[in-house]
Design a protein around this motif. Structure first.
Motif, PDB file in Angstrom:
ATOM      1  N   PHE A   1      -3.817  -1.648  -5.187  1.00 39.05           N
ATOM      2  CA  PHE A   1      -3.808  -0.636  -4.141  1.00 39.05           C
ATOM      3  C   PHE A   1      -5.068   0.227  -4.264  1.00 39.05           C
ATOM      4  O   PHE A   1      -5.270   0.891  -5.277  1.00 39.05           O
ATOM      5  N   ASN A   2      -5.900   0.184  -3.222  1.00 39.43           N
ATOM      6  CA  ASN A   2      -7.140   0.969  -3.208  1.00 39.43           C
ATOM      7  C   ASN A   2      -6.875   2.333  -2.578  1.00 39.43           C
ATOM      8  O   ASN A   2      -6.232   2.439  -1.532  1.00 39.43           O
ATOM      9  N   VAL A   3      -7.410   3.374  -3.216  1.00 40.00           N
ATOM     10  CA  VAL A   3      -7.178   4.743  -2.773  1.00 40.00           C
ATOM     11  C   VAL A   3      -8.458   5.338  -2.184  1.00 40.00           C
ATOM     12  O   VAL A   3      -9.520   5.289  -2.805  1.00 40.00           O
ATOM     13  N   THR A   4      -8.330   5.887  -0.977  1.00 39.59           N
ATOM     14  CA  THR A   4      -9.407   6.670  -0.373  1.00 39.59           C
ATOM     15  C   THR A   4      -8.913   8.099  -0.206  1.00 39.59           C
ATOM     16  O   THR A   4      -7.834   8.324   0.347  1.00 39.59           O
TER      17      THR A   4
ATOM     18  N   ILE B   1      -0.193   0.573   2.549  1.00 35.89           N
ATOM     19  CA  ILE B   1      -0.166  -0.838   2.930  1.00 35.89           C
ATOM     20  C   ILE B   1      -0.033  -1.654   1.649  1.00 35.89           C
ATOM     21  O   ILE B   1      -0.632  -1.328   0.622  1.00 35.89           O
ATOM     22  N   LEU B   2       0.763  -2.737   1.690  1.00 37.25           N
ATOM     23  CA  LEU B   2       1.076  -3.473   0.457  1.00 37.25           C
ATOM     24  C   LEU B   2       0.031  -4.514   0.063  1.00 37.25           C
ATOM     25  O   LEU B   2      -0.109  -4.832  -1.112  1.00 37.25           O
ATOM     26  N   GLY B   3      -0.690  -5.071   1.025  1.00 36.19           N
ATOM     27  CA  GLY B   3      -1.593  -6.165   0.678  1.00 36.19           C
ATOM     28  C   GLY B   3      -0.803  -7.408   0.321  1.00 36.19           C
ATOM     29  O   GLY B   3       0.387  -7.545   0.637  1.00 36.19           O
ATOM     30  N   THR B   4      -1.443  -8.337  -0.376  1.00 34.78           N
ATOM     31  CA  THR B   4      -0.784  -9.596  -0.764  1.00 34.78           C
ATOM     32  C   THR B   4      -0.915  -9.782  -2.268  1.00 34.78           C
ATOM     33  O   THR B   4      -2.029  -9.792  -2.803  1.00 34.78           O
ATOM     34  N   PRO B   5       0.214  -9.935  -2.979  1.00 36.03           N
ATOM     35  CA  PRO B   5       0.142 -10.108  -4.439  1.00 36.03           C
ATOM     36  C   PRO B   5      -0.342 -11.498  -4.808  1.00 36.03           C
ATOM     37  O   PRO B   5      -0.359 -12.415  -3.991  1.00 36.03           O
TER      38      PRO B   5
END
Length: 399
Positions: free
Chosen positions: A194-197, A101-105
């Motif tokens: 970008f958060n990684v799980t 998912i890209l999220g918002t910059p």
């Protein structure tokens, strides 16, 4: 500018969305016209600004046509003016080969809305690449930084971080996060996070209590049919008592997907496991000798492992099946749990039989039982624990 050079190029930042052109002719009687793109030429007074020419993002072609006094000789000058893009975003992000998912910059580091990706352990440690792709072909991924969980996202840490190559295949851990700096063609900067799980692949048991007693676990396997079994040995009282049978997983994110209790002689197979009724964890159901449990554990990343724990229940049968006194069969009477008031069996012998060479033998009912001691006590000796303990042991099968 040179009157003999007819083609020019230049660029403007994205905020410039229109321009004017001020052409000046060499001959007073010449005329000049200006147009942009496929539009129509419009006459402009020499030395005066043209009307505003709107610019699109990208290349814009401005044409300046000069017509001599004879009305037939012309010369056209072309200006290719590029309005630079201010798009500093990503169109996609692939972390270890998986779409994120890209999220918002955001133009300010730390104010982004993070994108996110959840990976299996195999994906996180595999050889697939991590790749970030810009939306605009003129934009540049200026820097990628990977941070460990707990690291504060700020300019100091970002600037100090080692750059990660776009397309790198390095391992990622749960809690890691990427910060990606994108610079647009006109110099506009945005940051994306970008958060990684990484879901655990731990699909193991940390303990097993069978009817309240600690069992060995054996070795987990990925499939049924040849598991290295753990084991537990119970008394009959334990096996039939009210204590629970409980299996405990190692990892909090894993799940004990199914427990099956199978009877002795049942083949260990997927078919039998799938067909078996699910055993409730922490149930107090009775277990029998030869029963075995199959426990399926599913890790957070969907890795599956199976355990087998085999149950042995020691018999509580502590009886005699026969007694031969000097070769003659005696009655057994009734066994008791304490000395002092036993219901005796008996045998009647002749003097010659009593003095003969025939053997005296006691036979146990259960193969797992043991004749722990035989004592021969004289007439009038009280039947008591003290006298039994003090008596010399009589050898079974002696004459």
């Amino acid at each position: 500018f040179s009157s003999t050079t007819t083609s020019y190029t230049s660029s403007v930042v994205n905020s410039v969305d229109k321009v004017t052109v001020t052409p000046t002719v060499n001959q007073v009687n010449a005329t000049v016209e200006v147009k942009i793109g496929s539009g129509s030429f419009a006459t402009v007074a020499s030395g005066s600004a043209s009307s505003e020419l709107p610019l699109v993002v990208g290349a814009n072609t401005i044409s300046v046509k000069v017509t001599a006094h004879d009305a037939s000789t012309t010369n056209t000058y072309t200006i290719t003016l590029t309005r630079l893009s201010n798009v500093a975003t990503l169109s996609s992000a692939s972390v270890k080969g998986q779409t994120s998912i890209l999220g918002t910059p955001n133009g300010t580091l730390g104010l982004e809305t993070p994108g996110a990706i959840t990976l299996t352990t195999a994906q996180a440690t595999g050889n697939a690449a991590t790749t970030f792709t810009t939306t605009d072909s003129g934009a540049t991924v200026t820097k990628i930084a990977k941070f460990a969980t707990g690291t504060t996202e700020n300019s100091t840490n970002f600037d100090a971080a080692t750059s990660v190559s776009n397309g790198a295949t390095g391992t990622v851990l749960t809690g890691d996060f990427f910060v990606v700096k994108v610079t647009a063609a006109d110099g506009t900067v945005n940051y994306s996070r970008f958060n990684v799980t990484v879901n655990s692949d731990v699909a193991s048991l940390s303990g097993a209590l069978i009817k309240g007693q600690s069992a060995t676990l054996g070795t987990a396997g990925a499939s049924l049919g040849s598991l290295s079994a753990g084991s537990i040995t119970l008394t009959t009282a334990q096996a039939t008592g009210n204590a629970a049978t409980t299996f405990t997983k190692t990892d909090s994110g894993s799940t004990i997907t199914k427990i099956a209790k199978l009877a002795s002689g049942t083949a260990e197979s997927s078919t039998n496991f799938n067909a078996a009724a699910a055993f409730t964890n922490s149930s107090a159901d009775t277990v029998l000798n030869g029963d075995y449990f199959i426990v399926q554990v599913t890790a957070a990343d969907a890795t599956v492992r199976f355990y087998r724990i085999t149950v042995t229940v020691n018999s509580n049968v502590a009886t005699l099946s026969g007694a031969t006194i000097k070769g003659l069969t005696g009655t057994l009477g009734t066994a008791g749990s304490a000395l002092g008031s036993l219901t005796a069996g008996s045998v009647i012998l002749s003097v010659s039989q009593a003095n003969g060479t025939e053997l005296t033998t006691f036979t146990k009912s259960d193969a797992g039982a043991t004749i722990t001691k035989i004592a021969k006590l004289a007439s009038a000796t009280a039947e008591s624990q003290a006298n039994f303990n003090a008596a010399t042991a009589f050898t079974n099968g002696s004459a």
